[in-house]
Design an enzyme around this catalytic site. Structure first.
Site, mmCIF file in Angstrom:
data_model
loop_
_atom_site.group_PDB
_atom_site.id
_atom_site.type_symbol
_atom_site.label_atom_id
_atom_site.label_comp_id
_atom_site.label_asym_id
_atom_site.label_seq_id
_atom_site.Cartn_x
_atom_site.Cartn_y
_atom_site.Cartn_z
ATOM 1 C CG HIS A 92 -6.559 5.668 28.807
ATOM 2 N ND1 HIS A 92 -6.825 6.679 29.710
ATOM 3 C CD2 HIS A 92 -5.283 5.864 28.393
ATOM 4 C CE1 HIS A 92 -5.764 7.463 29.806
ATOM 5 N NE2 HIS A 92 -4.811 6.981 29.027
ATOM 6 C CD1 TRP A 94 3.756 -7.717 -12.302
ATOM 7 C CD2 TRP A 94 1.773 -8.732 -12.215
ATOM 8 N NE1 TRP A 94 3.037 -7.166 -11.278
ATOM 9 C CE2 TRP A 94 1.826 -7.766 -11.192
ATOM 10 C CE3 TRP A 94 0.612 -9.506 -12.359
ATOM 11 C CZ2 TRP A 94 0.775 -7.542 -10.318
ATOM 12 C CZ3 TRP A 94 -0.430 -9.276 -11.471
ATOM 13 C CH2 TRP A 94 -0.350 -8.317 -10.464
ATOM 14 N NE ARG A 107 6.716 -16.896 -12.483
ATOM 15 C CZ ARG A 107 7.919 -16.891 -11.926
ATOM 16 N NH1 ARG A 107 8.317 -17.941 -11.257
ATOM 17 N NH2 ARG A 107 8.717 -15.866 -12.034
ATOM 18 C CD GLU A 158 -0.265 -5.714 8.026
ATOM 19 O OE1 GLU A 158 -1.322 -5.073 8.121
ATOM 20 O OE2 GLU A 158 -0.101 -6.637 7.208
ATOM 21 C CG ASN A 198 10.856 -11.985 -14.604
ATOM 22 O OD1 ASN A 198 10.326 -10.955 -14.209
ATOM 23 N ND2 ASN A 198 10.901 -13.089 -13.902
ATOM 24 N N GLY A 199 11.867 -8.645 -15.291
ATOM 25 C CA GLY A 199 12.679 -7.691 -14.538
ATOM 26 C C GLY A 199 12.400 -6.267 -14.990
ATOM 27 C CE LYS A 249 -1.232 -10.064 6.851
ATOM 28 N NZ LYS A 249 -1.153 -8.860 6.069
ATOM 29 C CD GLU A 272 -4.983 -11.198 6.511
ATOM 30 O OE1 GLU A 272 -5.864 -11.116 5.653
ATOM 31 O OE2 GLU A 272 -3.936 -10.524 6.476
ATOM 32 C CE LYS A 318 -3.220 -10.752 -2.708
ATOM 33 N NZ LYS A 318 -2.473 -10.676 -1.446
ATOM 34 C CB CYS A 324 7.489 -11.768 -16.362
ATOM 35 S SG CYS A 324 7.097 -10.026 -16.389
HETATM 36 C C1 AGP Z 1 -4.379 -8.014 4.120
HETATM 37 O O1 AGP Z 1 -3.687 -9.160 4.402
HETATM 38 C C2 AGP Z 1 -5.738 -8.206 3.595
HETATM 39 N N1 AGP Z 1 -5.781 -9.154 2.561
HETATM 40 C C3 AGP Z 1 -6.544 -6.920 3.387
HETATM 41 O O2 AGP Z 1 -6.558 -6.221 4.587
HETATM 42 C C4 AGP Z 1 -6.101 -5.951 2.271
HETATM 43 O O3 AGP Z 1 -4.919 -5.302 2.633
HETATM 44 C C5 AGP Z 1 -7.221 -4.932 2.035
HETATM 45 O O4 AGP Z 1 -8.368 -5.601 1.580
HETATM 46 C C6 AGP Z 1 -6.848 -3.838 1.068
HETATM 47 O O5 AGP Z 1 -6.568 -4.344 -0.189
HETATM 48 P P1 AGP Z 1 -5.846 -3.468 -1.288
HETATM 49 O O6 AGP Z 1 -4.498 -3.091 -0.787
HETATM 50 O O7 AGP Z 1 -5.792 -4.361 -2.486
HETATM 51 O O8 AGP Z 1 -6.692 -2.254 -1.520
#
Ligand code: AGP
Length: 607
Positions: free
Chosen positions: A503, A75, A27, A480, A101-102, A484, A487, A602, A2
């Site tokens: 293997h 938010w 934000r 992960e 906010n909080g 990261k 991407e 996103k 928020c």
């Molecule tokens: C992660 O950095 C990516 N942006 C992507 O893998 C993301 O986690 C994935 O698309 C799943 O999204 P969600 O958690 O909104 O379902």
């Protein structure tokens, strides 16, 4: 998260509050509102949706003059995003108006008590208890009434309060949520971050937790929660508008990684009490969680990796089997789901198409859906039977960072709840919960080592391949870390369970193909060490993350990053900022924008 703004001056147009609010739009938010003093009363306008809509609905009043106003972008955390739940909120007399906010953790108890003594509530928010509490304590002294109300609140807040009988006054306070106040020429101003303040002043005070500020046209006074005035000095800010949005961080991704200690506090808020996990939201599922033989989980990308950690945790600490599937695979297989079983969906955005279709499929089979998401009112939450919110605040960078961390913590809490329900709770469970509660301090420590991570990232930035390896809890962290890196830096990164190297994948290794080893001093450390030696003997460079009680790993690696020593189960949490920072610094040093990686969105709302 928020956003809050507030302005006191002899006279200003309501439009200025809207313009200040627009500076906080970056934000992320789902509703907006404003309250200002006019002719002895408080006028409130608020709506679900964008500040632009608020601007339109206020069109006739934008040029109205006022001396005192507050505004808010919300938010949602408690209660859906809608017009009623939007801030500001009012007391029964409609004289006191509050933006917040909080999260107020004890709002249910406070609300019940206030209702008993005659207060009337209109929203589902936790915030609404604040104006009513202030009303209860008010006897002509606004500052004192706010201070007394704050003493009753548990949780986190940044608030701003106005009262119809006190033109030219805003009372503001902070505990656990940021708030900045400033003094310009003939005005005072406050906001959740610097961006709205820069139009009025460069001289600001960053309030500290437990401080209460009194803003009048020509002065700002700061008090402790004990009511004693404090001497504060102003900081002069030379940031540009753009860097102020990012609180001075170069990119949102870096800012969001640095918000992780705060995310831990938020996701834990109200969920642990007297040594037990409290997840009221899932009470209707407790019987099934207690008696099921297996639990199915679906997720994509980063969320899939947090679900894999959950599988390890639950299976190692209880007798429940957890099946984790990538949503895009699950939805096209024959669903082995019986009516009444639970499907857990993990999704930061709550909008991911494959995860949404998976829960629809499971629902058609009669399953109950439990979702873990960050976005209140998102499609997945609307189609779920129960929802656990991450409360991480909006994540602007495309790469999931703080939301992953919040998912991990929430999944550990869910895991511990399952352990308890199934009668598997023991002394180790107590210790784990205790360690989880102490994570915010430990986490600050890990973030302090970011310079070491940066110097290693600089050294490795020109390699075109990377192999991440891990075992047990370390394997999801390896996955992960590789995701990261690829991407945001476009470096080819792959991840394997370390035991799989022989293997096939080890054939790839050589001087041009470094290895990133997730190697905490856990029960598998000797196995990891021998895998690292195998890689080393293929002339691969090795970067390792380990814990500060495991110095012997230094003998076999080229570069090492240490995190604090903790329980074996919790290394995925402590190692999270390290893998994120490594990817961030590689991308940044290659001159790439980590916030907007090519080809990615996103929210993946299409297949
Ligand atoms: C992660 O950095 C990516 N942006 C992507 O893998 C993301 O986690 C994935 O698309 C799943 O999204 P969600 O958690 O909104 O379902």
């Amino acid at each position: 998260m928020c956003g809050i703004v507030g302005l006191v001056a002899d006279e200003f147009q309501v439009l200025e509050l809207i313009e200040a609010l627009e500076k906080l739009e970056y934000r992320g938010y789902d509703s907006a509102g404003v309250a200002f003093l006019k002719d002895g009363s408080v006028k409130v306008y608020k709506n679900k949706g964008k500040v632009g809509m608020l601007r339109e609905s206020l069109a006739a009043s934008l040029s109205e003059l006022t001396s005192t106003g507050i505004a808010h972008t919300r938010w949602a955390t408690h209660g859906e995003p809608n017009d009623v739940n939007a801030h500001p909120h009012l007391d029964c007399s409609s004289k006191i108006s509050v933006v917040h906010n909080g999260i107020i953790e004890n709002f249910r108890q406070l609300k019940a008590r206030l209702k008993e003594i005659g207060h009337n509530f209109v929203s589902d928010t936790d915030t609404e208890v604040i104006p009513h509490l202030i009303e209860e304590y008010y006897n002509g002294e606004l500052l004192e009434a706010v201070r007394k109300a704050l003493l009753r609140l548990e949780g986190s807040y940044a608030i701003a309060v106005v009262h119809a009988d006190h033109p030219g006054v805003i009372v503001a306070a902070r505990k656990g949520s940021p708030l900045v106040v400033g003094k310009g020429d003939c005005c005072t101003v406050l906001a959740s971050d610097l961006t709205p303040l820069l139009r009025y002043t460069r001289d600001v005070i960053f309030l500290e937790d437990g401080e209460v500020a009194l803003l009048k046209r020509n002065e700002v006074k700061v008090f402790g929660i004990d009511g004693l005035e404090r001497t504060k000095s102003y900081n002069t800010i030379n940031w540009s508008y753009e860097s102020a949005q990012k609180s001075g961080y170069k990119y949102f991704m870096l800012k969001e990684i640095n918000e992780e200690p705060q995310c831990i506090v938020s996701v834990l808020a109200g969920r642990v009490s007297s040594g037990k996990v409290i997840l009221e939201e899932i009470s209707q599922l407790e019987g099934v969680l207690k008696d099921s033989q297996t639990l199915k989980v679906v997720a994509c990308g980063t969320s899939y990796h947090s679900a894999l950690v959950f599988k390890h945790f639950v299976e190692n600490n209880s007798d429940l089997t957890v099946d984790v599937d990538v949503s895009s695979e699950f939805r096209y297989r024959k669903p082995h789901i019986k009516p009444g079983e639970i499907l857990v969906a993990v999704s930061q955005s709550g909008e991911t198409a494959d995860t949404l279709e998976s829960i629809r499929l499971a629902s058609r089979c009669g399953a109950k859906i439990l979702s873990l998401t960050n976005v209140v009112g998102s499609t997945i939450t609307r189609e779920s039977d129960c929802v656990l919110y991450l409360n991480a605040g909006p994540e602007i960078s495309v790469a999931a960072t703080k939301s992953y961390l919040s998912q991990l913590i929430l999944l550990y809490l869910l895991g511990l709840k399952i352990v308890e329900l199934r009668g598997n709770w023991n002394e180790k469970s107590n210790e784990l919960l205790d360690k989880i509660l102490r994570l915010p301090e430990v986490f600050e420590n890990v973030l302090k080592r970011s310079e070491v991570v940066e110097s290693i990232a600089r050294k490795y930035k020109n390699y075109r391949h990377f192999m991440y390896i891990g075992r047990g809890y370390g394997y999801p962290t390896a996955l992960e870390g590789a995701l990261k890196l690829k991407e945001i830096s476009y470096i080819h990164a792959t991840a394997y369970p370390a035991g799989e190297l022989k293997h096939g994948p080890i054939a790839m290794l050589g001087p041009e193909f470094p290895v990133f080893a997730i190697a905490p001093g856990d029960s598998l450390v000797m196995k990891m060490k021998s895998n690292i030696i195998e890689c080393k003997s293929r002339n691969a460079k090795i970067v390792a993350i380990t814990n500060d009680a495991n110095h012997e790993i230094e003998e076999v690696v080229d570069d090492v990053i240490f995190v604090n020593t903790t329980a074996e189960e919790l290394y995925p949490i402590l190692m999270t900022p390290v893998i994120q920072l490594f990817a961030y610094f590689v991308a940044d040093n290659l001159g790439l924008d980590p916030d907007k990686p090519r080809n990615l969105a996103k929210s993946v709302t299409v297949e």
